[in-house]
Design an enzyme around this catalytic site. Structure first.
Site, PDB file in Angstrom:
ATOM      1  CB  CYS A  73      -0.863  -0.019   1.265  1.00 40.79           C
ATOM      2  SG  CYS A  73      -1.867   1.457   1.497  1.00 40.79           S
ATOM      3  CG  ASN A  74       1.736   3.165  -3.621  1.00 34.18           C
ATOM      4  OD1 ASN A  74       2.826   3.326  -4.147  1.00 34.18           O
ATOM      5  ND2 ASN A  74       0.876   2.245  -4.049  1.00 34.18           N
ATOM      6  CB  CYS A 185      -3.329   3.893  -5.300  1.00 32.57           C
ATOM      7  SG  CYS A 185      -4.557   3.027  -4.284  1.00 32.57           S
TER       8      CYS A 185
END
Ligand code: DGL
Length: 265
Positions: A73-74, A185
């Site tokens: 997850c960015n 994302c």
């Protein structure tokens, strides 16, 4: 050799776009995929809230004796990767928007780079530092897509409503100036097919999944943690109360594998 599982973590199903790469590149490992569905989406919340959620999820995963953690997850990476690395001494791999390879591509295409990500990722210092480090020709622009994670969580990957959403968001963007769009994302690769159909043919889409899994493989090899005898099993877990969560994650993985096969041939 180490038979313990590798943990993958995201706010929801997005990290499955990274897990699917891991299953291709490291098919002999065992995996735990944990979705924080009780708190998804992260990208529209405050950084304090998100930091607390990520630390709680990591503590839960550590209780399961995993040998490595992929923060797939960015948004979570930009908020909490330093805290995680300071707290745990297993290999921890994070994600960041693939701005560097996109800027390199722009040198040959002569066109600009558009980074799509969550509002929180784009407003964080980590992102600003990344861009100032690699964007020497000032070719990088960004666009937040705050609503897309919820749509993705409903397994709504295509259809007219999705197309209308992208049309509206991109209405003011002059796409002829862009050569590369970064999917910053981990939920966004679920929209690769729709975007390929909608965007002009000269635009390339890139995401960070492959680079992240290569880094994971390298760290496991260096520390002698690879498992040559596993079967690529995935145990899905979620923090939410919805009994449907696990089925959604399995459906998302099947969908992502199809999409990746179509791309990789
Ligand atoms: N999948 C996450 C990312 O890569 C964020 C999703 C969310 O907003 O919860 O940024």
């Amino acid at each position: 050799m180490d038979k313990r599982a590798i943990a993958f973590f995201d706010s929801g199903i997005g990290g499955i776009s990274v897990l699917s790469e891991a299953l291709r590149m490291l098919p002999r490992e065992e995996y735990i995929y944990y979705a924080d569905t009780r708190h998804v989406p992260y990208g529209t919340k405050s950084k304090e809230e998100v930091r607390a959620y990520v630390l709680e999820a990591a503590a839960e995963l550590m209780r399961r004796q995993v040998k490595a953690l992929v923060v797939a997850c960015n948004t979570a990476t930009s908020i909490a990767i330093q805290d995680l690395r300071a707290t745990y001494d297993i290999p921890i791999v994070g994600m960041e928007p693939a701005v560097k390879p996109a800027v390199e591509l722009s040198r040959s295409t002569g066109r600009r780079v558009l980074v799509l990500a969550t509002p929180l990722t784009l407003s964080e210092r980590k992102y600003a530092e990344l861009v100032s480090r690699v964007d020497d020709g000032s070719v990088v622009d960004s666009l937040a897509l705050p609503e897309l994670v919820d749509t993705c969580e409903r397994l709504q990957f295509e259809g007219e409503a999705v197309r209308r959403y992208f049309r509206d968001k991109l209405a003011s963007v002059d796409l002829s100036r862009y050569g590369t769009v970064v999917l910053g994302c981990t939920h966004y690769p679920f929209y690769r097919r729709v975007l390929e159909e909608m965007l002009p043919g000269h635009i390339r889409l890139i995401d960070g999944a492959l680079g992240t899994v290569r880094r994971l493989a390298q760290l496991l090899a260096e520390r002698d943690l690879l498992n040559p005898a596993g079967r690529g099993r995935v145990t899905f877990l979620s923090s939410g109360r919805d009994p449907d969560d696990i089925r959604r994650m399995e459906t998302a993985l099947a969908h992502m594998r199809q999409l990746r096969e179509a791309v990789n041939g």
